[in-house]
Design a protein around this motif. Structure first.
Motif, PDB file in Angstrom:
ATOM      1  N   ARG A 156      -2.255   5.890  -9.663  1.00 25.20           N
ATOM      2  CA  ARG A 156      -2.034   4.465  -9.931  1.00 25.20           C
ATOM      3  C   ARG A 156      -0.656   4.003  -9.468  1.00 25.20           C
ATOM      4  O   ARG A 156      -0.468   2.817  -9.201  1.00 25.20           O
ATOM      5  CB  ARG A 156      -2.246   4.185 -11.413  1.00 25.20           C
ATOM      6  N   GLU A 157       0.263   4.934  -9.329  1.00 30.33           N
ATOM      7  CA  GLU A 157       1.603   4.567  -8.862  1.00 30.33           C
ATOM      8  C   GLU A 157       1.677   4.488  -7.345  1.00 30.33           C
ATOM      9  O   GLU A 157       2.555   3.798  -6.806  1.00 30.33           O
ATOM     10  CB  GLU A 157       2.634   5.574  -9.378  1.00 30.33           C
ATOM     11  N   ASP A 158       0.810   5.216  -6.647  1.00 32.07           N
ATOM     12  CA  ASP A 158       0.820   5.201  -5.184  1.00 32.07           C
ATOM     13  C   ASP A 158      -0.553   4.768  -4.686  1.00 32.07           C
ATOM     14  O   ASP A 158      -1.462   5.579  -4.507  1.00 32.07           O
ATOM     15  CB  ASP A 158       1.168   6.586  -4.634  1.00 32.07           C
ATOM     16  N   ALA A 159      -0.692   3.488  -4.430  1.00 34.27           N
ATOM     17  CA  ALA A 159      -1.984   2.920  -4.042  1.00 34.27           C
ATOM     18  C   ALA A 159      -2.426   3.371  -2.657  1.00 34.27           C
ATOM     19  O   ALA A 159      -3.584   3.152  -2.278  1.00 34.27           O
ATOM     20  CB  ALA A 159      -1.922   1.395  -4.093  1.00 34.27           C
ATOM     21  N   LYS A 160      -1.544   3.996  -1.893  1.00 29.52           N
ATOM     22  CA  LYS A 160      -1.908   4.432  -0.544  1.00 29.52           C
ATOM     23  C   LYS A 160      -2.643   5.771  -0.536  1.00 29.52           C
ATOM     24  O   LYS A 160      -3.247   6.144   0.465  1.00 29.52           O
ATOM     25  CB  LYS A 160      -0.649   4.527   0.331  1.00 29.52           C
ATOM     26  N   VAL A 161      -2.573   6.510  -1.631  1.00 28.16           N
ATOM     27  CA  VAL A 161      -3.239   7.810  -1.704  1.00 28.16           C
ATOM     28  C   VAL A 161      -4.722   7.610  -1.988  1.00 28.16           C
ATOM     29  O   VAL A 161      -5.094   6.943  -2.950  1.00 28.16           O
ATOM     30  CB  VAL A 161      -2.601   8.693  -2.797  1.00 28.16           C
ATOM     31  N   ASP A 162      -5.564   8.198  -1.149  1.00 28.24           N
ATOM     32  CA  ASP A 162      -7.011   8.107  -1.342  1.00 28.24           C
ATOM     33  C   ASP A 162      -7.538   9.272  -2.174  1.00 28.24           C
ATOM     34  O   ASP A 162      -8.435   9.100  -2.995  1.00 28.24           O
ATOM     35  CB  ASP A 162      -7.722   8.077   0.014  1.00 28.24           C
TER      36      ASP A 162
END
Length: 255
Positions: A107-113
């Motif tokens: 939730r802190e890094d929206a770029k991680v899939d």
């Protein structure tokens, strides 16, 4: 209303662990989904006695990949309720206490899939020593995935993973067995997904566990994994034979 993280556990004949594992998972989970993949022991009875969990039951055993596919399908069908799907095995080899960290990092890094657990990213005191054939196969398959797909992972087979729900519909899961995670690596690369690893302790509680049938033979199991990777890479336009991508000729699984 904010969406929740769905914690999914594939289960097959886990009467020895299922209650203890789910008791721990409850402490950290926002919502729990159990996929009972045709258990023939007391697992269904034990699950029925537990409240507050969602259970999907396969009438017959279909395979580890089939159980995960059911979890994917459920999360996609309810993606208005869930922003994340976290998969965790039910054999006691993963620590449920790590679940909040997985959710927070996603939730802190929206770029991680995909946030993928790795048992080899960090050394922990008291870690188990894996069966040698499993270690060798993991090393060989992980190296091949990195060389061919451009990833920098350290553990191709860890079952503790966090997926962004919106990504799940992009996967076409056709291998319903233990090679299903290898399909995902290839398809994730084809869709240019961002993969990050998350360190988890290396724990083996039951080294004698069977893969079933011919897969208990390490050579045949490795050949099966390479066959799946070959097929997926060809489908994605990334065709490369396993032997062509093996630089370490001393590896017993690359002969």
């Amino acid at each position: 209303m904010s969406r929740k993280a769905l914690i999914a556990l594939p289960v097959f004949n886990e009467e020895r662990h299922v209650v203890d594992v789910l008791t721990e998972v409850r402490k950290y989970a926002e919502e729990i989904l159990v996929i009972d993949d045709g258990s023939s022991d007391r697992t269904p009875e034990l699950l029925e006695a537990l409240s507050g969990i969602i259970v999907i039951t396969h009438p017959e055993n279909r395979g580890y990949g089939a159980a995960l596919k059911s979890a994917f399908d459920f999360a996609v069908a309810h993606q208005d309720e869930y922003d994340l799907l976290i998969t965790i095995d039910c054999d006691g080899q993963h620590e449920p206490a790590l679940l909040p960290e997985l959710v927070q990092q996603m939730r802190e890094d929206a770029k991680v899939d995909i946030l993928s657990g790795s048992r080899y990213l960090k050394s922990y005191d008291g870690a188990s020593i894996p069966p040698e054939d499993r270690r060798q196969i993991n090393v060989a398959v992980t190296r091949r995935i990195n060389e061919q797909l451009g990833f920098q992972i350290t553990d191709a087979f860890c079952g503790l993973k966090a997926y962004r729900t919106e990504c799940l519909s992009k996967f076409n899961v056709t291998d319903l067995g233990y090679a299903m995670p290898l399909q995902l690596w290839v398809q994730a690369a084809a869709h240019e997904m961002k993969i990050v690893e998350f360190p988890v302790p290396l724990v083996y509680l039951e080294e004698e566990r069977s893969f079933g049938g011919s897969l208990d033979d390490a050579i045949k199991r490795k050949a099966y994994y390479d066959e799946v990777l070959d097929r997926e890479m060809q489908a994605a336009g990334l065709a490369c034979c396993a032997t062509e991508c093996c630089d370490d000729r001393t590896d017993s699984f690359c002969e």
